[in-house]
Design a protein around this motif. Structure first.
Motif, mmCIF file in Angstrom:
data_model
loop_
_atom_site.group_PDB
_atom_site.id
_atom_site.type_symbol
_atom_site.label_atom_id
_atom_site.label_comp_id
_atom_site.label_asym_id
_atom_site.label_seq_id
_atom_site.Cartn_x
_atom_site.Cartn_y
_atom_site.Cartn_z
ATOM 1 N N LEU A 145 0.842 -1.189 0.000
ATOM 2 C CA LEU A 145 0.000 0.000 0.000
ATOM 3 C C LEU A 145 0.883 1.247 0.000
ATOM 4 O O LEU A 145 2.060 1.182 0.373
ATOM 5 C CB LEU A 145 -0.914 -0.013 1.222
ATOM 6 N N PRO A 146 0.340 2.398 -0.418
ATOM 7 C CA PRO A 146 1.142 3.622 -0.425
ATOM 8 C C PRO A 146 1.719 3.921 0.946
ATOM 9 O O PRO A 146 1.189 3.500 1.983
ATOM 10 C CB PRO A 146 0.136 4.698 -0.850
ATOM 11 N N GLU A 147 2.821 4.658 0.967
ATOM 12 C CA GLU A 147 3.491 4.985 2.223
ATOM 13 C C GLU A 147 2.543 5.697 3.182
ATOM 14 O O GLU A 147 1.847 6.634 2.788
ATOM 15 C CB GLU A 147 4.709 5.870 1.939
ATOM 16 N N TYR A 148 2.517 5.242 4.406
ATOM 17 C CA TYR A 148 1.703 5.784 5.498
ATOM 18 C C TYR A 148 0.189 5.566 5.310
ATOM 19 O O TYR A 148 -0.602 6.059 6.104
ATOM 20 C CB TYR A 148 1.963 7.288 5.700
ATOM 21 N N PHE A 149 -0.197 4.816 4.279
ATOM 22 C CA PHE A 149 -1.636 4.569 4.066
ATOM 23 C C PHE A 149 -2.224 3.787 5.237
ATOM 24 O O PHE A 149 -3.307 4.110 5.731
ATOM 25 C CB PHE A 149 -1.856 3.798 2.758
ATOM 26 N N VAL A 150 -1.513 2.754 5.670
ATOM 27 C CA VAL A 150 -2.023 1.926 6.770
ATOM 28 C C VAL A 150 -2.182 2.764 8.026
ATOM 29 O O VAL A 150 -3.209 2.690 8.726
ATOM 30 C CB VAL A 150 -1.102 0.725 7.024
ATOM 31 N N GLU A 151 -1.174 3.577 8.331
ATOM 32 C CA GLU A 151 -1.241 4.404 9.532
ATOM 33 C C GLU A 151 -2.370 5.427 9.459
ATOM 34 O O GLU A 151 -3.158 5.582 10.407
ATOM 35 C CB GLU A 151 0.092 5.136 9.750
ATOM 36 N N ASP A 152 -2.455 6.127 8.335
ATOM 37 C CA ASP A 152 -3.395 7.243 8.233
ATOM 38 C C ASP A 152 -4.827 6.808 7.939
ATOM 39 O O ASP A 152 -5.781 7.406 8.455
ATOM 40 C CB ASP A 152 -2.931 8.222 7.142
ATOM 41 N N MET A 153 -5.005 5.783 7.110
ATOM 42 C CA MET A 153 -6.339 5.439 6.631
ATOM 43 C C MET A 153 -6.957 4.219 7.315
ATOM 44 O O MET A 153 -8.174 4.052 7.262
ATOM 45 C CB MET A 153 -6.296 5.187 5.113
ATOM 46 N N ILE A 154 -6.138 3.376 7.925
ATOM 47 C CA ILE A 154 -6.679 2.159 8.545
ATOM 48 C C ILE A 154 -6.523 2.198 10.063
ATOM 49 O O ILE A 154 -7.510 2.066 10.795
ATOM 50 C CB ILE A 154 -6.013 0.901 7.956
ATOM 51 N N ILE A 155 -5.308 2.413 10.548
ATOM 52 C CA ILE A 155 -5.093 2.397 11.997
ATOM 53 C C ILE A 155 -5.839 3.547 12.674
ATOM 54 O O ILE A 155 -6.443 3.371 13.737
ATOM 55 C CB ILE A 155 -3.589 2.460 12.318
ATOM 56 N N LYS A 156 -5.807 4.730 12.073
ATOM 57 C CA LYS A 156 -6.432 5.897 12.697
ATOM 58 C C LYS A 156 -7.947 5.941 12.518
ATOM 59 O O LYS A 156 -8.618 6.765 13.144
ATOM 60 C CB LYS A 156 -5.814 7.184 12.140
ATOM 61 N N ALA A 157 -8.487 5.091 11.660
ATOM 62 C CA ALA A 157 -9.940 5.083 11.433
ATOM 63 C C ALA A 157 -10.441 3.651 11.374
ATOM 64 O O ALA A 157 -10.879 3.176 10.331
ATOM 65 C CB ALA A 157 -10.287 5.826 10.142
ATOM 66 N N THR A 201 -4.327 -7.022 0.948
ATOM 67 C CA THR A 201 -3.504 -6.352 1.957
ATOM 68 C C THR A 201 -4.363 -5.466 2.842
ATOM 69 O O THR A 201 -4.215 -5.444 4.073
ATOM 70 C CB THR A 201 -2.408 -5.513 1.276
ATOM 71 N N ILE A 202 -5.276 -4.721 2.225
ATOM 72 C CA ILE A 202 -6.190 -3.881 2.992
ATOM 73 C C ILE A 202 -7.023 -4.733 3.940
ATOM 74 O O ILE A 202 -7.213 -4.396 5.116
ATOM 75 C CB ILE A 202 -7.098 -3.073 2.047
ATOM 76 N N MET A 203 -7.535 -5.855 3.435
ATOM 77 C CA MET A 203 -8.394 -6.727 4.233
ATOM 78 C C MET A 203 -7.672 -7.216 5.489
ATOM 79 O O MET A 203 -8.202 -7.116 6.602
ATOM 80 C CB MET A 203 -8.844 -7.928 3.403
ATOM 81 N N VAL A 204 -6.473 -7.737 5.327
ATOM 82 C CA VAL A 204 -5.735 -8.284 6.477
ATOM 83 C C VAL A 204 -5.376 -7.176 7.461
ATOM 84 O O VAL A 204 -5.531 -7.334 8.678
ATOM 85 C CB VAL A 204 -4.474 -9.030 6.002
ATOM 86 N N ASN A 205 -4.921 -6.041 6.952
ATOM 87 C CA ASN A 205 -4.576 -4.932 7.842
ATOM 88 C C ASN A 205 -5.797 -4.416 8.598
ATOM 89 O O ASN A 205 -5.725 -4.109 9.796
ATOM 90 C CB ASN A 205 -3.938 -3.798 7.047
ATOM 91 N N ALA A 206 -6.919 -4.309 7.903
ATOM 92 C CA ALA A 206 -8.152 -3.832 8.547
ATOM 93 C C ALA A 206 -8.594 -4.801 9.639
ATOM 94 O O ALA A 206 -9.085 -4.380 10.697
ATOM 95 C CB ALA A 206 -9.254 -3.657 7.510
ATOM 96 N N TYR A 207 -8.414 -6.093 9.386
ATOM 97 C CA TYR A 207 -8.779 -7.085 10.396
ATOM 98 C C TYR A 207 -7.874 -6.981 11.623
ATOM 99 O O TYR A 207 -8.343 -7.073 12.769
ATOM 100 C CB TYR A 207 -8.699 -8.494 9.802
ATOM 101 N N GLN A 208 -6.581 -6.791 11.392
ATOM 102 C CA GLN A 208 -5.668 -6.664 12.523
ATOM 103 C C GLN A 208 -6.011 -5.454 13.389
ATOM 104 O O GLN A 208 -6.009 -5.533 14.629
ATOM 105 C CB GLN A 208 -4.218 -6.550 12.025
ATOM 106 N N VAL A 209 -6.342 -4.349 12.753
ATOM 107 C CA VAL A 209 -6.706 -3.144 13.504
ATOM 108 C C VAL A 209 -8.031 -3.350 14.227
ATOM 109 O O VAL A 209 -8.210 -2.911 15.372
ATOM 110 C CB VAL A 209 -6.772 -1.927 12.559
ATOM 111 N N LYS A 210 -8.958 -4.040 13.595
ATOM 112 C CA LYS A 210 -10.229 -4.348 14.244
ATOM 113 C C LYS A 210 -9.998 -5.202 15.487
ATOM 114 O O LYS A 210 -10.611 -4.986 16.546
ATOM 115 C CB LYS A 210 -11.142 -5.068 13.239
#
Length: 472
Positions: A145-157, A201-210
């Motif tokens: 995913l783009p740089e900082y996408f996980v932090e800004d778009m998934i972890i923070k929301a 990648t989005i799916m797995v990351n979103a699940y981990q944050v959930k």
């Protein structure tokens, strides 16, 4: 002040901001508003027949209204004989190639097939070895995913619903695209490859944050391995120890293959085409498709099958007794057991009559793993549901039409065998089906050339405008 709080403040007619969760306010104000809507909004069922409305874009015999032409997929479940539907074994054909032949080829050679299917759906022809190797590596290299996408778009929301997070993340990727509104074929191809690769990648990351935010469990982010195919990458990033067997990865790959495409008329794919026909961007079209698939009448059905299986496991004593199982199914139809909906989930399909080839393939391939996982009783019950439901419906409803198991009857059990959490059942469907969505988007963009705009007939009666001071 939040939007919900502002709305409730105005509705309550005071200065006190009452939270949305206040049941007293919901009981007073919200009920009045809904009563007002129901009082002024009612269309008689007979009016639909009088005006020849094809509700749900379905013909009277249940078949879909013909809305377009496609080279991508054929879902074949019946033939018309003198205007009447005649049941035949179901076939699923990707770009002219029978799904059974695709699966058999991959199983025989003990290799993964999802990347091959993605190529086939996008380009219209099976890849040669050089093309397949290049494309598989291209998808693997595009998973990041783009740089900082996980932090800004998934972890923070974070979101408690992974499908919701998938849709929001896809829309957010618009902001990371240097040319998001360019609908040339070249740009659509580039966007499609990136989205197909990145959605897992989005799916797995979103699940981990959930897990961390809502379940108060440990979240972990494993680095992606560019040498892995899609099914391996999903299992390798989803599991804490990153370990999985080749058999497990190939079974997940099989699920991805079977869910990758199902014709232009299914709800989410048609949604993709509708949004595409307006000239909108790729991210809007795919996010809309995810929203469609999220609905329990579409992508969420395998979860309902697992819930139904729980009722069967608790309510049936002898899993080998067909008569006892049939009695329980009858009680389900009578709304006395199960979720009291009167439905038997995983049975019946809009197109397939005698058989759904996806269900047959999954049933045959899940058995060895089900035995290893200690889920043989669950599989036995689902096979009994498939075998007995047509007979039960015939007795209870007088329904003698052919009825078969659909893919949802067995897909949930496959995921359970793989240790995949239930909240990822529908997201995995999206991770697979995005291949078909992108193929249909490109086809609609290149060949449709006309905005999809069906008609709705107004049955409202004319009324006279009354000045505000004279209204009761």
């Amino acid at each position: 002040m939040t939007t919900n709080a502002m709305i409730w403040k105005h509705l309550n007619g005071g200065d006190t901001v009452t939270p949305y969760a206040n049941e007293d306010l919901r009981g007073d104000t919200l009920k009045d508003l809904c009563d007002e809507f129901r009082k002024n909004n009612h269309i008689r069922a007979e009016d639909y027949e009088r005006f020849g409305v094809k509700r749900g874009l379905r013909n009277q015999d249940g078949s879909g209204v013909m809305a377009g032409l496609s080279l991508i997929c054929n879902v074949h479940g019946y033939v018309l004989d003198d205007g009447e539907k005649k049941a035949v074994p179901g076939k699923l054909i990707y770009r002219g190639v029978d799904i059974n032949d695709i699966v058999d080829g991959c199983v025989k050679e003990q290799r993964f097939g999802f990347e091959e299917v993605v190529w086939l759906l996008l380009f219209g022809k099976l890849p040669n070895p050089r093309q397949l190797h290049m494309f598989a590596r291209l998808l693997a290299d595009s998973r990041e995913l783009p740089e900082y996408f996980v932090e800004d778009m998934i972890i923070k929301a974070p979101s408690p619903n992974i499908m919701n997070k998938l849709a929001r993340s896809v829309l957010a990727l618009y902001s990371y695209d240097d040319d998001p509104e360019n609908n040339s074929l070249e740009n659509l191809m580039l966007q499609s490859i990136h989205l197909i690769a990145q959605l897992p990648t989005i799916m797995v990351n979103a699940y981990q944050v959930k897990r961390r935010h809502y379940d108060r469990e440990t979240m972990y982010f494993h680095p992606l391995d560019p040498q892995q195919d899609t099914a391996e990458a999903i299992l390798g990033t989803l599991r804490m120890d990153r370990k999985f067997t080749p058999e497990e990865a190939r079974l997940l790959d099989l699920c991805l293959i079977l869910h990758a495409e199902h014709g232009g008329g299914n709800n989410s794919t048609f949604t993709t085409r509708v949004v595409t026909s307006s000239g909108s961007d790729t991210y809007s079209a795919i996010a809309a498709a995810i929203g469609s698939l999220k609905g329990p009448r579409h992508g969420g059905a395998n979860i309902k099958v697992m819930e139904m299986l729980g009722y069967l496991l608790r309510g049936v004593k002898d899993y080998d007794d067909d008569e006892e199982i049939a009695r329980f199914l009858e009680k389900m139809i009578d709304r006395e057991e199960g979720d009291r909906s009167g439905l038997i989930y995983g049975m019946g399909h809009a197109v397939y009559t005698l058989s759904d080839p996806r269900a047959l393939i999954l049933r045959d391939n899940v058995q060895p793993l089900a035995e290893k996982c200690g889920l043989s009783d669950e599989l036995k019950l689902l096979e009994a549901v498939e075998r007995l439901t047509p007979q039960v419906f015939a007795r209870k409803k007088g329904n003698t039409k052919a009825m078969c198991a659909n893919v949802d009857l067995y897909s949930g059990l496959v995921y359970r065998c793989l240790g995949i959490p239930q909240e990822l059942f529908t997201p995995l469907f999206a991770v697979s089906r995005i291949a078909g969505w992108c193929a249909h988007r490109m086809e609609e963009s290149e060949m449709g050339k006309r905005i999809i705009r069906p008609a709705y007939k107004s049955v409202a009666k004319m009324s006279t405008y009354v000045p505000l001071s004279q209204r009761e």
